[in-house]
Design an enzyme around this catalytic site. Structure first.
Site, PDB file in Angstrom:
ATOM      1  N   LYS A  39       0.846  -1.189   0.000  1.00 29.58           N
ATOM      2  CA  LYS A  39       0.000   0.000   0.000  1.00 29.58           C
ATOM      3  C   LYS A  39       0.886   1.244   0.000  1.00 29.58           C
ATOM      4  O   LYS A  39       1.677   1.460   0.910  1.00 29.58           O
ATOM      5  CB  LYS A  39      -0.904   0.000   1.225  1.00 29.58           C
ATOM      6  CG  LYS A  39      -1.801   1.223   1.313  1.00 29.58           C
ATOM      7  CD  LYS A  39      -2.786   1.118   2.453  1.00 29.58           C
ATOM      8  CE  LYS A  39      -3.616   2.375   2.564  1.00 29.58           C
ATOM      9  NZ  LYS A  39      -4.578   2.305   3.665  1.00 29.58           N
ATOM     10  N   LYS A  57      -2.136  -1.524  -3.924  1.00 30.40           N
ATOM     11  CA  LYS A  57      -3.012  -0.362  -3.867  1.00 30.40           C
ATOM     12  C   LYS A  57      -2.190   0.919  -3.912  1.00 30.40           C
ATOM     13  O   LYS A  57      -1.207   1.010  -3.182  1.00 30.40           O
ATOM     14  CB  LYS A  57      -3.791  -0.440  -2.554  1.00 30.40           C
ATOM     15  CG  LYS A  57      -4.649   0.739  -2.247  1.00 30.40           C
ATOM     16  CD  LYS A  57      -5.228   0.588  -0.879  1.00 30.40           C
ATOM     17  CE  LYS A  57      -5.967   1.846  -0.526  1.00 30.40           C
ATOM     18  NZ  LYS A  57      -6.451   1.822   0.827  1.00 30.40           N
TER      19      LYS A  57
HETATM   20  C1  PBG Z   1      -7.651   3.078   5.489  1.00 26.98           C
HETATM   21  C2  PBG Z   1      -7.902   2.999   4.050  1.00 26.98           C
HETATM   22  C3  PBG Z   1      -7.696   3.971   3.046  1.00 26.98           C
HETATM   23  C4  PBG Z   1      -8.228   3.443   1.879  1.00 26.98           C
HETATM   24  C5  PBG Z   1      -8.700   2.172   2.167  1.00 26.98           C
HETATM   25  N1  PBG Z   1      -8.451   1.908   3.506  1.00 26.98           N
HETATM   26  C6  PBG Z   1      -7.192   5.347   3.098  1.00 26.98           C
HETATM   27  C7  PBG Z   1      -5.852   5.730   3.542  1.00 26.98           C
HETATM   28  O1  PBG Z   1      -4.938   4.945   3.765  1.00 26.98           O
HETATM   29  O2  PBG Z   1      -5.744   6.926   3.709  1.00 26.98           O
HETATM   30  C8  PBG Z   1      -8.298   4.145   0.560  1.00 26.98           C
HETATM   31  C9  PBG Z   1      -9.296   3.643  -0.389  1.00 26.98           C
HETATM   32  C10 PBG Z   1      -9.609   4.536  -1.512  1.00 26.98           C
HETATM   33  O3  PBG Z   1      -8.989   5.593  -1.731  1.00 26.98           O
HETATM   34  O4  PBG Z   1     -10.539   4.169  -2.254  1.00 26.98           O
HETATM   35  N2  PBG Z   1      -6.370   3.021   5.905  1.00 26.98           N
END
Ligand code: PBG
Length: 316
Positions: free
Chosen positions: A185, A238
């Site tokens: 991520k 992601k």
């Molecule tokens: C929580 C989380 C996030 C997303 C999914 N789970 C945001 C972040 O890390 O700020 C993002 C999903 C999206 O942008 O569609 N940690």
């Protein structure tokens, strides 16, 4: 071999189906709420009394899975609503599983929507305390699994979260609950609309001390491999579109299923361009999702899932 559509179908390498999709849903406390998220047209906050109508549609479209995100009424320093038995996500899981036992229900596992400072873990003296955060994330996973979640999807990016959650689930007798790790991520600007939707923008600093540097690809492989060793059943990359090389490399390296998260900012760009008449939404979405599958994603978390399933099947 491109001369007729029959010939093209015969030699086509990648076929997108609704089976590939995981649909994200935002749940909130309250009554009678179905509120559109401004930067994500077609995506809503649902209170529990409106949730099942949405989930019924997802099931009718042949989409096998949803992932639930909770936006709690109260936030505090330790994100306690994330692991409360009557937390919004726990209630939503129970409700959905009761009506649709065969739907794969995933629970996002993170503290950022639940903490008043908006970080994904516990903060001590302005710094994220990794190991103290793990304890709370494990508690969250166990309570989500007890509520009936089939899959825990940790997105918190604390060090060692997969091993900690696997151990916690096993010790609680929840061995059959799977883990879809957001192992790879990135600290991405593409999460902007989600943070608006989840009210989870960090109140100080940013997430670069725990999410990955977008410049790094080999590090993604280390993250993926170590998470599989720690017990991840599936690995997620992601965001998706700016990281298709990473999806492909991770897929080649690990032998567990690979998911791609087509995130909120990616969705918002397409919706905005389509609303202006600048692109053909249907064609662009199907091309993009096919491309993600071709790159190696066996599962795609996408806000386009319902539309794409309609376009692919002709169902309503
Ligand atoms: C929580 C989380 C996030 C997303 C999914 N789970 C945001 C972040 O890390 O700020 C993002 C999903 C999206 O942008 O569609 N940690």
């Amino acid at each position: 071999m491109r001369a007729s559509s029959a010939m093209r179908a015969l030699v086509r390498e990648t076929v997108l189906t609704p089976d590939d999709f995981i649909y994200p849903i935002f749940v909130v406390h309250g009554q009678g709420i179905k509120e559109e998220i401004a930067s994500m047209p077609g995506v809503y906050h649902f209170s529990l009394d409106n949730l099942l109508a949405e989930v019924d549609q997802v099931v009718a479209l042949g989409i096998p899975s949803i992932i639930l995100f909770g936006v709690p009424a109260r936030k505090d320093a330790f994100g306690s609503e994330a692991y409360a038995d009557d937390g919004i996500v726990q209630q939503a899981i129970r409700l959905v599983k009761e009506k649709h036992p065969d739907l794969v229900v995933m629970a996002d596992n993170c503290l950022c929507q639940f903490t008043d400072h908006g970080h994904c873990g516990v903060v001590k003296a302005g710094i994220i305390d990794n190991d103290a955060s793990l304890e709370l994330l494990v508690k969250t996973a166990v309570s989500q699994a007890r509520a009936g979640a089939d899959v825990i999807a940790p997105s918190n990016m604390m060090d060692g979260f997969t091993a900690a959650i696997r151990r916690g689930l096993d010790e609680a007798g929840l061995e059959s609950v799977a883990i879809l790790s957001y192992a790879v991520k990135y600290a991405s600007a593409f999460y902007g609309p989600f943070r608006e939707a989840a009210h989870s923008t960090p109140q100080f600093g940013d997430r670069r001390t725990y999410q990955m540097d977008p410049a790094n690809g080999r590090e993604a492989l280390r993250e993926a491999v170590s998470d599989v060793e720690e017990g991840a059943d599936m690995i997620m990359v992601k965001p998706a579109m700016a990281y298709m090389d990473v999806i492909q490399a991770v897929k080649a390296r690990v032998d567990v299923p690979v998911a791609a998260y087509n995130v909120s900012g990616e969705y918002a760009m397409i919706k905005a361009a389509a609303a202006n008449g600048w692109i053909d939404e249907r064609a662009v979405v199907l091309e993009m999702l096919t491309g993600l599958k071709r790159a190696g994603a066996e599962m795609i978390l996408t806000y386009h899932a319902k539309d794409a399933a309609r376009w692919l099947t002709g169902r309503d």
